[in-house]
Design a protein around this motif. Structure first.
Motif, PDB file in Angstrom:
ATOM      1  N   ARG A 176       0.719  -1.371  -0.279  1.00  0.00           N
ATOM      2  CA  ARG A 176       0.128   0.020  -0.066  1.00  0.00           C
ATOM      3  C   ARG A 176       0.761   1.254  -0.232  1.00  0.00           C
ATOM      4  O   ARG A 176       0.540   2.156  -0.692  1.00  0.00           O
ATOM      5  CB  ARG A 176      -0.953   0.053   1.366  1.00  0.00           C
ATOM      6  N   THR A 190       2.395   1.443  -3.424  1.00  0.00           N
ATOM      7  CA  THR A 190       1.512   2.354  -4.414  1.00  0.00           C
ATOM      8  C   THR A 190       1.298   3.756  -4.086  1.00  0.00           C
ATOM      9  O   THR A 190       1.279   4.673  -4.991  1.00  0.00           O
ATOM     10  CB  THR A 190       0.331   1.530  -4.278  1.00  0.00           C
ATOM     11  N   ASN A 191       1.103   4.350  -2.980  1.00  0.00           N
ATOM     12  CA  ASN A 191       1.063   5.445  -2.690  1.00  0.00           C
ATOM     13  C   ASN A 191       2.104   6.406  -2.771  1.00  0.00           C
ATOM     14  O   ASN A 191       1.957   7.466  -3.385  1.00  0.00           O
ATOM     15  CB  ASN A 191       0.605   5.771  -1.178  1.00  0.00           C
TER      16      ASN A 191
END
Length: 151
Positions: free
Chosen positions: A100, A103-104
């Motif tokens: 996560r 991706t951010n």
């Protein structure tokens, strides 16, 4: 000795003494860790070159220090700036981030370079080779957009 000369000599002496205080350097001696972004994703050579030139000095464990970085108080200012940059994003520790977070961070990188927020203007002032042309921005953004959202 005249008071002005004494004061000037005192400043020079203090300046020289302060030069002995040097912060720890952000140098890894050319070793690419297994957690580096280039070990996690297939980074095209062109994109990797752009990242190394424009990003890695502040966002990795290896900084290519210019000569002025060894002069106090500039060296302390730069080292503090590098530590803040690494805390925000460290390409050498990419594999330690959760999926996560990766991706951010990728979205943030694309956004920052598109908006010309990175590299910082203060960095570009002395590092003209780090400036991102429209083509370099497109290379980075296109590469990020080509990555699968889930590895």
């Amino acid at each position: 000795m005249k008071p002005v000369k004494k004061i000037l000599l005192g400043f020079i002496l203090i300046f020289l003494i302060v030069q002995m205080i040097q912060p720890a350097r952000n140098i890894d001696y050319g070793q690419v860790p297994s957690s580096d972004i280039s070990k996690i994703y297939q980074v095209p050579q062109k994109v990797q070159s752009i990242l190394k030139t424009s990003c890695y000095d502040c966002h990795s464990n290896s900084t290519d220090y210019p000569v002025y970085a060894y002069v106090q108080p500039v060296s302390s200012y730069l080292e503090n700036h590098i530590q803040k940059g690494k805390k925000e994003l460290n390409f050498n520790e990419w594999g330690l981030y959760s999926q996560r977070k990766q991706t951010n961070k990728l979205k943030a990188i694309a956004n920052q370079v598109k908006q010309r927020k990175m590299p910082l203007p203060s960095y570009l002032y002395l590092h003209q080779d780090a400036k991102l042309s429209k083509e370099k921005v497109e290379e980075i953004v296109n590469w990020i957009e080509s990555l699968p959202t889930e590895k």
